[in-house]
Design an enzyme around this catalytic site. Structure first.
Site, PDB file in Angstrom:
ATOM      1  N   HIS A 110       1.018  -1.026   0.175  1.00 48.19           N
ATOM      2  CA  HIS A 110      -0.253   0.081   0.056  1.00 48.19           C
ATOM      3  C   HIS A 110       0.732   1.244   0.185  1.00 48.19           C
ATOM      4  O   HIS A 110       2.238   1.214   0.830  1.00 48.19           O
ATOM      5  CB  HIS A 110      -0.919   0.176   0.806  1.00 48.19           C
ATOM      6  N   ALA A 134      13.942 -21.122   4.120  1.00 46.25           N
ATOM      7  CA  ALA A 134      13.178 -21.118   4.996  1.00 46.25           C
ATOM      8  C   ALA A 134      13.029 -19.948   5.344  1.00 46.25           C
ATOM      9  O   ALA A 134      13.592 -19.129   5.524  1.00 46.25           O
ATOM     10  CB  ALA A 134      13.297 -21.615   6.138  1.00 46.25           C
ATOM     11  N   ALA A 152      18.243 -18.473   5.304  1.00 46.77           N
ATOM     12  CA  ALA A 152      16.759 -18.407   6.009  1.00 46.77           C
ATOM     13  C   ALA A 152      16.705 -17.178   6.402  1.00 46.77           C
ATOM     14  O   ALA A 152      17.567 -16.565   7.144  1.00 46.77           O
ATOM     15  CB  ALA A 152      17.412 -19.641   6.549  1.00 46.77           C
ATOM     16  N   LYS A 158      15.628  -5.167  -1.712  1.00 48.04           N
ATOM     17  CA  LYS A 158      16.146  -4.966  -2.542  1.00 48.04           C
ATOM     18  C   LYS A 158      16.514  -6.240  -4.048  1.00 48.04           C
ATOM     19  O   LYS A 158      16.831  -6.793  -3.319  1.00 48.04           O
ATOM     20  CB  LYS A 158      17.696  -3.589  -2.970  1.00 48.04           C
TER      21      LYS A 158
END
Length: 181
Positions: A110, A134, A152, A158
């Site tokens: 948003h 993970a 993980a 970016k």
């Protein structure tokens, strides 16, 4: 988006919302509880809902998919159970790429600088021969280069370069990825 003010109405069209209801029913009845080895069956279901699915794709039954019509899954990629493909925008997963359990691939966000917090989407591209380990979170608009490994629990905000090992919060390059045979 249909509506730029999330306080006054839905961001997506009625057609989109109805398709997601239908997808939710099919997902629950035919996808989520299908036996683990039936990768071809799940690929077929995804194709029926507009996903572009290559050959030898392994999508496990516990994968959560927001909109299959926004998925491009190239040959021999694997998506583990517990992965959330929040595909409000297009998600591309490259050949022989692996996304491990608990990862969240998020194309929607948003705009908090505007009244009404309008929703917008940015595509995510995960390159060939990559491994997203993970519990990784990938932000909207990110590209993961070919051969990249994301450690993980990383938060990728970016683009990450090809053939590097990257990890952290925020994710950054750690070292070059060397292939040893």
């Amino acid at each position: 988006m249909v509506n730029t003010d999330t306080h006054t109405g839905a961001s997506f069209s009625l057609k989109n919302r109805l398709l997601r209801v239908l997808w939710g029913i099919v997902y629950f009845v035919f996808f989520k509880f299908s036996p683990r080895p039936l990768h071809g069956w799940r690929s077929f279901i995804l194709k029926c809902f507009g996903a572009k699915v290559g050959k030898g794709v392994h999508v496990y039954p516990g994968v959560i998919i927001w909109a299959p019509w926004n998925l491009i899954l190239k040959d021999h990629c694997g998506i583990a159970s517990g992965v959330n493909l929040y595909s409000q925008g297009v998600i591309t997963v490259g050949e022989k790429a692996v996304i491990s359990q608990g990862s969240y691939i998020c194309t929607g966000t948003h705009d908090y600088t505007k009244t009404g917090f309008p929703l917008y989407t940015l595509p995510i591209a995960i390159g060939d021969d990559t491994w997203v380990a993970a519990d990784v979170f990938i932000h909207p608009g990110v590209t993961i280069g070919n051969g990249c490994v994301i450690g993980a629990r990383s938060v990728v905000t970016k683009n990450m370069p090809a053939w590097m090992v990257c990890a952290g919060f925020p994710c950054k390059v750690i070292k070059e990825r060397a292939i040893v045979n």
